[in-house]
Motif scaffolding. Sequence first.
Motif, PDB file in Angstrom:
ATOM      1  N   LEU A  87      91.572  -6.822 -29.024  1.00 13.94           N
ATOM      2  CA  LEU A  87      90.904  -8.035 -29.298  1.00 13.94           C
ATOM      3  C   LEU A  87      90.960  -8.570 -30.850  1.00 13.94           C
ATOM      4  N   ASP A  89      87.489  -1.799 -25.134  1.00 16.70           N
ATOM      5  CA  ASP A  89      87.725  -3.121 -26.030  1.00 16.70           C
ATOM      6  C   ASP A  89      86.426  -3.016 -27.094  1.00 16.70           C
ATOM      7  N   ALA A  90      86.790  -4.074 -28.111  1.00 13.26           N
ATOM      8  CA  ALA A  90      85.665  -4.157 -29.095  1.00 13.26           C
ATOM      9  C   ALA A  90      84.459  -4.676 -28.604  1.00 13.26           C
ATOM     10  N   VAL A  91      84.259  -5.213 -27.523  1.00 10.64           N
ATOM     11  CA  VAL A  91      82.908  -5.823 -27.055  1.00 10.64           C
ATOM     12  C   VAL A  91      82.157  -4.595 -26.743  1.00 10.64           C
ATOM     13  N   TYR A 126      79.620  -4.687 -31.990  1.00 11.33           N
ATOM     14  CA  TYR A 126      79.468  -6.059 -31.235  1.00 11.33           C
ATOM     15  C   TYR A 126      77.977  -6.416 -31.182  1.00 11.33           C
ATOM     16  N   LYS A 186      81.468 -10.587 -40.391  1.00  9.94           N
ATOM     17  CA  LYS A 186      81.765 -10.952 -38.837  1.00  9.94           C
ATOM     18  C   LYS A 186      81.104 -12.382 -38.827  1.00  9.94           C
ATOM     19  N   ARG A 191      93.014  -1.118 -31.960  1.00 12.32           N
ATOM     20  CA  ARG A 191      91.785  -1.783 -31.273  1.00 12.32           C
ATOM     21  C   ARG A 191      90.678  -2.057 -32.351  1.00 12.32           C
ATOM     22  N   GLY A 213      89.634  -5.584 -34.121  1.00 16.36           N
ATOM     23  CA  GLY A 213      88.138  -6.473 -33.764  1.00 16.36           C
ATOM     24  C   GLY A 213      87.048  -6.104 -34.625  1.00 16.36           C
ATOM     25  N   SER A 234      89.784 -13.783 -30.293  1.00 14.54           N
ATOM     26  CA  SER A 234      89.458 -13.516 -29.043  1.00 14.54           C
ATOM     27  C   SER A 234      88.409 -12.682 -28.679  1.00 14.54           C
ATOM     28  N   LEU A 235      88.037 -11.906 -29.570  1.00 12.65           N
ATOM     29  CA  LEU A 235      86.901 -11.241 -29.211  1.00 12.65           C
ATOM     30  C   LEU A 235      85.631 -12.135 -29.132  1.00 12.65           C
ATOM     31  N   TRP A 236      85.394 -13.076 -30.088  1.00 12.93           N
ATOM     32  CA  TRP A 236      84.072 -13.870 -29.970  1.00 12.93           C
ATOM     33  C   TRP A 236      84.367 -15.295 -29.289  1.00 12.93           C
TER      34      TRP A 236
END
Length: 269
Positions: free
Chosen positions: A5, A132-134, A139, A176, A216, A220, A9-11
């Motif tokens: 991500l 994933d970075a979520v 995050y 971020k 990853r 992210g 796409s992550l946020w």
Amino acid sequence: MSNILTPVSLWKNFDDSLPTDAQLLSEKASGGQRIEYLTFSGRETGAGRVKIYAAFMSDASAPSDDVVILLPDSSSGVDEELMKFFVKRGYSVLMPDYRGEWECENYTVYPEDIPYANFKKCGKHREYVESDAVHTSWYEWVAVARYSYNYLKKERGGVGKIGVVGIRDGGEIAWKLAASVELACMVTVCAAGWKTYAGFCKFGTQEPVLDEERYRFIAGIDSQAYAPFVKCPVLMLCSTNDERFDYDRAYDTFSRINEQFADDSVISY
């Protein structure tokens, strides 16, 4: 299957529309400053909403409309002395706690389905992106910063310009935040990303092994990936004797800052 991500796409689907529902816990005036201790709601995780603990400090007689969101290093909570530094220079300050569970009376409470958001329980969720970075500490910490911004922007009256100051890990969060909301400015202290390259000299012969997990993380989490999306002028303060900070790579992040704001940005060693 790899789930790499990017900052976009992550946020993209992050929900920051929920009301913050702030509650004042207590307040006091001391030394010419007024400080409020409060809680407000953060993001919904599925097991409930994050309960963010924060302090708001202003000049007792002439509070400034311009507010600094102050983000300390990840092992630090609300620091009233540091807040006073900015209030004495003409700003109001909001300092949220993002480290979570601690040996103190008040702290941010994370729902049970994201225990790794607590600094003490990060485990690999701070240094690695396993799925994933979520599903990382970062995050959740950025989510606290985004809802802190929302509290100022949408619920607290009398707020003018909003800037962010971040120290070490707080500075990584600031990158971020500045890439996702409208800020007047950003100041980072010993924070420039490249955590994937920690321990590897920029001018050496060895490089880290970049597998899918590392890609990853770079895409992210590492702050250099966010620099092109920053929406405000930046001041990067870089120490040359901080063992946790790679000052050799700092300019590589600075050079990536959105060209719209690059001319108004400064890096200082």
